[in-house]
Design an enzyme around this catalytic site. Sequence first.
Site, PDB file in Angstrom:
ATOM      1  N   HIS A 156       0.905  -1.207  -0.105  1.00 54.40           N
ATOM      2  CA  HIS A 156       0.130  -0.195   0.048  1.00 54.40           C
ATOM      3  C   HIS A 156       0.896   1.274   0.075  1.00 54.40           C
ATOM      4  CE1 HIS A 156      -3.544  -2.634   0.659  1.00 54.40           C
ATOM      5  NE2 HIS A 156      -2.792  -3.107   1.800  1.00 54.40           N
ATOM      6  N   SER A 277      16.548  20.858 -15.536  1.00 54.75           N
ATOM      7  CA  SER A 277      15.453  21.781 -15.729  1.00 54.75           C
ATOM      8  C   SER A 277      16.121  22.930 -16.408  1.00 54.75           C
ATOM      9  CB  SER A 277      15.081  22.342 -14.496  1.00 54.75           C
ATOM     10  OG  SER A 277      14.021  23.263 -14.420  1.00 54.75           O
ATOM     11  N   LYS A 283      18.026  20.829 -10.432  1.00 55.18           N
ATOM     12  CA  LYS A 283      17.053  19.589 -10.743  1.00 55.18           C
ATOM     13  C   LYS A 283      17.862  18.342 -11.469  1.00 55.18           C
ATOM     14  CE  LYS A 283      13.351  18.939 -10.243  1.00 55.18           C
ATOM     15  NZ  LYS A 283      12.363  19.466 -11.148  1.00 55.18           N
ATOM     16  N   GLU A 290      10.635   7.879 -16.606  1.00 57.25           N
ATOM     17  CA  GLU A 290       8.999   8.804 -16.949  1.00 57.25           C
ATOM     18  C   GLU A 290       8.836   8.051 -18.239  1.00 57.25           C
ATOM     19  OE1 GLU A 290       9.629  12.210 -13.595  1.00 57.25           O
ATOM     20  OE2 GLU A 290       9.939  12.765 -15.886  1.00 57.25           O
TER      21      GLU A 290
END
Length: 459
Positions: A156, A277, A283, A290
């Site tokens: 979970h 970024s 970043k 992704e």
Amino acid sequence: MKKLWGGRFTQTAEEWVEEFGASIPFDQELVEEDIKGSLAHVAMLGKCGILLEGDVQKIKQGLQLLEQKALNNELSFSVSEEDIHLNIEKMLIEEIGPVGGKLHTGRSRNDQVATDMHLYLQKNVNEIILLICEFQAALVTQAEHHIEAIIPGYTHLQRAQPISFAHHLMAYFWMLERDKTRYKESLKRINQSPLGAGALAGTTFPIDREYSASLLGFNSIYENSIDAVSDRDFIVEFLSNSSMLMMHLSRLCEEMILWSSQEFQFIEIDDRFATGSSIMPQKKNPDMAELIRGKTGRVYGNLFGLLTVLKGTPLAYNKDMQEDKEGMFDTVKTVIGSLQIFTGMIASMVINKNQMSAATKQDFSNATELADYLASKGLPFREAHEIVGKLVLTCIDREFYLLDLPFNEYKNACHLFEEDIFDYLDPYTAVNRRNSVGGTGFREVENAILQAKLRLEKK
């Protein structure tokens, strides 16, 4: 321009209609398969005495010339010739003269295109199987180096029990093993030859379908000519298997994205598979993970797209079935690229063992050890569960963890607790004790890695 099939027609379609109906913008991907199928077909026509040997040799030489030009990217395809088959046939006639038109004896574009796609998947499914093996090998290598690295296990997305990081990685090895098995099993359907089935009814020529099938590396032929030209189950199966594979990759993507975040800091993804970024200099984004996660939906779409195309098509061939190719090509490209990227990401990722270990000491994932401890001393597990639950609540109220709880608190909770309880609560000990078959204990993980290596040796 006169069509190769245009004898019955008095008018030609407008250019924009031809462009809408043409498949050559995408089915030129099948050029090598189309020529390979034609070489087998003409060899069979010669063996059966349907074409004279001189004609057979001339056609073979012409096809081999086109094959070399294809390898050198020297072929120019035309929308006016609609598809890969008519383009190749027209080029062949231009190379060797009218005798090139004899190549189409005893076959149809319907069995020709089906043959091309069987050959295409035969080649690419075998490549995908090899890439899965390479990915599995990268997982095994990382696992072998991190058997005793302890990480919180989750259910979970809540911390559940400490586990070996290697054990977690090996879960994906076995998922991939099932994927590989499915692809291998699908080769039984892929390695069937529809060549010689004609448009749908076979042919009057005395062809030898088994011979052309053997030349193409197929194991068998379709027993029914209608089924041979209308079957796309083998593509649906490929898309289904690929959807399953991409689902597994997507799950690992999600975990790597989480693990590499500032909140987890369990791993660092190599710079080659990350981006920065344009506005935030600090970043480091896990873009490849992704992107693979996103491409999973693309592969699912290709599966459902083909299922929808096929669901209402009567036997045998229909123009709808031209829509079977782009999704197949796209899925092959997506799966191959994803596996190659993932192999590199896994092989190069840096594991932060200290951060992982620290995380297992700042939670209650060792609570099950307490319950098991009491159960091993004869207390019914449900009673043990309740006692431990109350101890966890005490810790939460006091803002510390089970290892910080004084021994007298344990003794007050249950007389069965002894001072060795703190050894049981140590995450390293908790993991190492779980040596049931398939468990996270170090001995079992070592054995699983050994078994995985044996599987990879067999391929």
